[in-house]
Write a protein that holds these residues in place. Structure first.
Motif, PDB file in Angstrom:
ATOM      1  N   TRP A 104      31.110  46.863  43.245  1.00  0.00           N
ATOM      2  CA  TRP A 104      32.073  46.257  42.325  1.00  0.00           C
ATOM      3  C   TRP A 104      33.467  46.738  42.665  1.00  0.00           C
ATOM      4  O   TRP A 104      33.703  47.932  42.810  1.00  0.00           O
ATOM      5  CB  TRP A 104      31.778  46.648  40.885  1.00  0.00           C
ATOM      6  N   LEU A 163      36.392  45.891  36.041  1.00  0.00           N
ATOM      7  CA  LEU A 163      35.994  45.344  37.338  1.00  0.00           C
ATOM      8  C   LEU A 163      36.674  44.005  37.576  1.00  0.00           C
ATOM      9  O   LEU A 163      37.176  43.374  36.639  1.00  0.00           O
ATOM     10  CB  LEU A 163      34.470  45.178  37.380  1.00  0.00           C
ATOM     11  N   SER A 189      35.291  41.345  37.999  1.00  0.00           N
ATOM     12  CA  SER A 189      34.526  40.345  37.245  1.00  0.00           C
ATOM     13  C   SER A 189      34.941  40.294  35.771  1.00  0.00           C
ATOM     14  O   SER A 189      34.547  39.397  35.057  1.00  0.00           O
ATOM     15  CB  SER A 189      33.041  40.673  37.324  1.00  0.00           C
TER      16      SER A 189
END
Length: 106
Positions: free
Chosen positions: A45, A77, A79
């Motif tokens: 990540w 992260l 994401s």
């Protein structure tokens, strides 16, 4: 401690922690810098933002030289997931640091 805009909740720590922390591998530019990349097994990540460290040491009234202090970071992260991770102990040249995933901000 001021919480950056966009971080969930009011507290600097997650409401729920993992039952057992998961050991991570991390890449950081300097020994005291927050991680820029985290790995759990074969999964990697990229860290987009990080805040910390917040140092938590063992209780001063207990003689526990085997229990190092921990530096905690709040990381976001790429994401969008937000994690609470820590680095255990001091940096020793030539040795990898031990990193742990302790919780996730929801």
């Amino acid at each position: 401690m001021q919480i950056p805009p966009g971080w969930p909740g009011r507290g600097p720590r997650p409401v729920r922690l993992l039952r057992r922390p998961l050991q991570l591998t991390a890449v950081a530019l300097l020994p005291d810098a927050p991680p820029s990349l985290l790995r759990l097994g074969r999964t990697s990540w990229r860290v987009a933002r990080a805040e910390g460290p917040e140092r938590i040491a063992p209780e001063w009234w207990r003689e526990r030289p085997d229990r190092p202090f921990r530096d905690y970071y709040r990381v976001e992260l790429a994401s969008g997931a937000r994690l609470w991770v820590c680095r255990s102990g001091v940096a020793v040249p030539g040795e990898a640091m031990t990193w742990w995933l302790h919780g996730r901000f929801e």
